[in-house]
Motif scaffolding. Structure first.
Motif, short mmCIF file in Angstrom:
data_model
loop_
_atom_site.label_atom_id
_atom_site.label_comp_id
_atom_site.label_asym_id
_atom_site.label_seq_id
_atom_site.Cartn_x
_atom_site.Cartn_y
_atom_site.Cartn_z
N ASN A 42 67.44 39.67 47.74
CA ASN A 42 66.48 39.85 48.84
C ASN A 42 67.18 40.25 50.12
OD1 ASN A 42 63.72 39.46 48.09
ND2 ASN A 42 64.27 37.38 47.55
N LEU A 45 68.56 43.81 49.75
CA LEU A 45 67.48 44.80 49.85
C LEU A 45 67.14 45.09 51.30
CD1 LEU A 45 65.00 43.87 47.03
CD2 LEU A 45 65.76 46.15 47.58
N LEU A 53 66.68 49.79 46.17
CA LEU A 53 65.33 49.31 45.88
C LEU A 53 65.09 49.08 44.39
CD1 LEU A 53 62.63 48.55 47.12
CD2 LEU A 53 61.92 50.90 46.86
N MET A 57 64.88 45.30 42.87
CA MET A 57 63.64 44.81 42.28
C MET A 57 63.83 44.38 40.83
SD MET A 57 61.61 44.80 44.78
CE MET A 57 59.99 44.56 44.14
N LEU A 60 65.60 41.06 40.99
CA LEU A 60 64.63 40.01 41.33
C LEU A 60 63.76 39.65 40.13
CD1 LEU A 60 63.51 41.03 44.90
CD2 LEU A 60 64.74 38.99 44.25
N LYS A 61 63.39 40.64 39.34
CA LYS A 61 62.59 40.38 38.13
C LYS A 61 63.37 39.51 37.15
CE LYS A 61 59.15 41.52 35.35
NZ LYS A 61 57.88 40.87 35.50
N TYR A 115 61.09 46.66 55.25
CA TYR A 115 61.96 45.81 54.44
C TYR A 115 62.16 44.42 55.05
CZ TYR A 115 62.91 49.82 51.59
OH TYR A 115 62.76 50.88 50.75
N PHE A 118 61.55 41.20 52.81
CA PHE A 118 62.64 40.79 51.93
C PHE A 118 63.58 39.83 52.64
CE2 PHE A 118 61.57 44.90 49.89
CZ PHE A 118 61.23 44.39 48.64
#
Length: 124
Positions: A42, A45, A53, A57, A60-61, A115, A118
């Motif tokens: 985070n 980002l 990006l 992401m 983060l997933k 952003y 984040f």
């Protein structure tokens, strides 16, 4: 969508191998590593913006999948049914409250800078 599917597939296999492995993983270590990686992703980002990006992401997933899968296993093993049901009810209530309040906090941050949400999530 292919990236998301492949990420889910790889994450599921990696969690299966690491979650019960005391030498390389373990449940508490998986939670710790996923939490640190989520905070790092985070904040990174926010600083790298669109250059990071897609990778951010996906990371983060992966971290969210690891955190939720491991936390659910620990909760099922550690607490009796009545405490689990109270905890699930409390978590659902907090999640719904956050879903109502969250847009009022995150959307103004988004309009200041796209952003900035984040960074806000990384700080909390």
């Amino acid at each position: 969508m292919l990236y998301v599917f492949l990420t889910e597939l790889v994450t599921s296999f990696a969690l299966y191998l690491l979650i019960d492995n005391q030498k390389f993983g373990g449940r508490v270590n998986v939670i710790l590593i996923a939490g640190i990686l989520s905070t790092f992703s985070n904040s990174y980002l926010y600083f790298r913006k669109e250059k990071f990006l897609l990778e951010g992401m996906l990371l983060l997933k992966i971290c969210n999948r690891a955190l939720f899968s491991t936390t659910n296993i620990l909760a099922c093993e550690s607490y009796a049914s009545n405490y689990r049901s109270m905890g699930v009810g409390y978590a659902v209530g907090v999640g719904r409250l956050s879903g109502v309040i969250g847009p009022y906090i995150l959307f103004p941050l988004y309009f200041i800078e796209p952003y900035l949400p984040f960074l806000f999530i990384a700080i909390i």
